[in-house]
Design a protein around this motif. Structure first.
Motif, mmCIF file in Angstrom:
data_model
loop_
_atom_site.group_PDB
_atom_site.id
_atom_site.type_symbol
_atom_site.label_atom_id
_atom_site.label_comp_id
_atom_site.label_asym_id
_atom_site.label_seq_id
_atom_site.Cartn_x
_atom_site.Cartn_y
_atom_site.Cartn_z
ATOM 1 N N UNK A 88 -0.768 10.662 8.817
ATOM 2 C CA UNK A 88 -0.953 9.517 8.158
ATOM 3 C C UNK A 88 -0.118 8.364 8.035
ATOM 4 N N UNK A 89 1.100 8.757 7.556
ATOM 5 C CA UNK A 89 2.128 7.761 7.419
ATOM 6 C C UNK A 89 2.447 6.970 8.383
ATOM 7 N N UNK A 90 2.687 7.620 9.568
ATOM 8 C CA UNK A 90 3.050 6.974 10.794
ATOM 9 C C UNK A 90 1.870 5.686 11.018
ATOM 10 N N UNK A 91 0.507 6.320 10.973
ATOM 11 C CA UNK A 91 -0.588 5.301 11.229
ATOM 12 C C UNK A 91 -0.711 4.289 10.126
ATOM 13 N N UNK B 52 0.899 -1.299 0.013
ATOM 14 C CA UNK B 52 -0.040 -0.168 -0.107
ATOM 15 C C UNK B 52 0.992 1.209 0.006
ATOM 16 N N UNK B 53 0.448 2.204 -0.656
ATOM 17 C CA UNK B 53 1.329 3.633 -0.796
ATOM 18 C C UNK B 53 0.352 4.697 -0.285
ATOM 19 N N UNK B 54 0.930 5.792 0.291
ATOM 20 C CA UNK B 54 0.221 7.109 0.507
ATOM 21 C C UNK B 54 0.956 7.941 0.472
ATOM 22 N N UNK B 55 0.481 9.346 0.499
ATOM 23 C CA UNK B 55 1.158 10.718 0.788
ATOM 24 C C UNK B 55 0.738 10.952 2.110
ATOM 25 N N UNK C 170 1.488 -5.960 5.889
ATOM 26 C CA UNK C 170 1.380 -5.136 4.560
ATOM 27 C C UNK C 170 2.812 -4.224 4.392
ATOM 28 N N UNK C 171 3.290 -4.260 3.145
ATOM 29 C CA UNK C 171 4.336 -3.182 3.037
ATOM 30 C C UNK C 171 3.885 -1.821 2.682
ATOM 31 N N UNK C 172 4.339 -0.983 3.319
ATOM 32 C CA UNK C 172 3.946 0.362 3.395
ATOM 33 C C UNK C 172 4.920 1.305 2.803
ATOM 34 N N UNK C 173 4.562 2.003 1.700
ATOM 35 C CA UNK C 173 5.318 3.044 1.193
ATOM 36 C C UNK C 173 4.704 4.377 1.550
ATOM 37 N N UNK D 235 8.866 2.553 12.189
ATOM 38 C CA UNK D 235 7.833 1.811 12.196
ATOM 39 C C UNK D 235 8.018 0.748 10.865
ATOM 40 N N UNK D 236 8.719 1.010 10.153
ATOM 41 C CA UNK D 236 9.240 0.073 9.123
ATOM 42 C C UNK D 236 8.820 0.396 7.575
ATOM 43 N N UNK D 237 8.033 1.381 7.634
ATOM 44 C CA UNK D 237 7.662 1.826 6.042
ATOM 45 C C UNK D 237 8.915 2.161 5.382
ATOM 46 N N UNK D 238 8.753 2.088 3.994
ATOM 47 C CA UNK D 238 9.626 2.774 3.127
ATOM 48 C C UNK D 238 9.267 4.152 2.761
ATOM 49 N N UNK D 239 10.042 5.135 3.103
ATOM 50 C CA UNK D 239 9.831 6.676 3.223
ATOM 51 C C UNK D 239 10.572 7.048 1.887
#
Length: 324
Positions: free
Chosen positions: A86-89, A78-81, A99-102, A120-124
């Motif tokens: 929101x990115x942290x959450x 999943x991807x978000x801006x 889920x892999x989060x970007x 938190x392990x997301x790709x930033x």
């Protein structure tokens, strides 16, 4: 019989059902009348503390619904801006469900928020420019990877997750006369506003936005989407420039007013929350207090509720603002 709010995307039964999906660490957050703050503002004030959770903001309520849905569909990515919260959450909820989060964020977003996204392990991915630039990049990434793009406020789960705050506010005591809600993209304002108008129709729903980032407030007053070329405010969490038409349509049904406040009032609100409530609030979370400071006569003697929607701050900047 409760009033029916016409022509919105939200549904009270779905919002109630959402409580069974959202991790309990985000539910039933502290809510209480703060006497010291009320004396300083000249009106009774109930604060709803949305910082007492793993991501220090209300956004986890919505991302819990989104990631539950995606995991149920067998999605893996999943991807978000995001301006940060929101990115942290999404990173927190996504990690919980495998889920892999970007997350695409502006490079100038508060460092504390960016560091937490990484932790938190997301790709930033960082971009030059503001949130709208980040949103354009996130759209491109999601399309190229053929994965789900989470769009705050447009995705109904983000609105109905935030709306569970309204259920808790409405069930609290004492009843309030007005609720002051930070307004950015509109997820919290439409969600909480919808529930309050459904369950407490006499309560006034007032949205608050910085004068330096007025797009959604102008849109509400003109009843059409109004964009701005720039956004200039310390309240990064509400600094969008391009309102979403579907969200504005909902907001027009549930908000009684939308007001703009000055930067100095936001800073003063942060100071009052620290001094009189012991709360470290990010600028967006102080918008409700700022609104009272700028229009004391309007709220004198009325019981107001305000949502302290986030507490993710860079401490150096916070010390400058709050004089801590």
């Amino acid at each position: 019989m409760r009033p029916v709010i016409p022509d919105t995307r939200l549904d009270l039964d779905r919002i109630r059902a959402a409580r069974a999906v959202i991790d309990r660490r985000f539910l039933d957050t502290p809510q209480y009348e703060c006497d010291a703050l009320g004396r300083r503002l000249g009106c009774p004030v109930t604060v709803k503390l949305e910082t007492a959770n793993p991501v220090r903001s209300f956004k986890g309520r919505g991302t819990e619904l989104v990631t539950s849905l995606l995991a149920g569909e067998g999605r893996a990515e999943v991807v978000c801006a995001s301006a940060g919260n929101l990115g942290q959450a999404l990173a927190w909820s996504g990690r919980r469900r495998g889920l892999d989060v970007t997350v695409v964020a502006p490079r100038r977003a508060p460092a504390a928020k960016l560091e937490r996204i990484r932790a938190l392990g997301a790709e930033l991915e960082l971009v030059e420019g503001d949130f709208e630039t980040a949103r354009e990049r996130a759209v491109s990434l999601a399309r190229r990877r053929d994965v789900r793009l989470v769009e705050d406020s447009l995705d109904i789960e983000t609105c109905e997750g935030a709306a569970t705050i309204g259920l808790e506010l409405a069930s609290g005591s004492p009843a309030f006369d007005a609720v002051l809600i930070a307004l950015g993209g509109g997820a919290m304002a439409t969600g909480v506003g919808y529930v309050v108008k459904s369950l407490l129709p006499e309560a006034e729903v007032i949205c608050v936005q910085p004068l330096g980032a007025p797009a959604m407030t102008r849109s509400w007053h003109e009843r059409r989407v109004v964009t701005t070329e720039t956004a200039d405010t310390i309240a990064d969490g509400v600094a969008g420039r391009y309102p979403i038409a579907a969200v504005l349509d909902d907001l027009l049904q549930v908000a009684d007013d939308a007001v703009l406040v000055r930067e100095e009032s936001i800073v003063a609100g942060m100071r009052l929350l620290l001094e009189h409530a012991g709360l470290v609030a990010e600028p967006s979370a102080a918008l409700g207090v700022a609104a009272v400071l700028e229009d004391r006569d309007r709220f004198a003697g009325r019981h107001v509720a305000t949502v302290i929607c986030g507490g993710n701050v860079d401490m150096d900047a916070y010390r400058r603002w709050a004089g801590a």
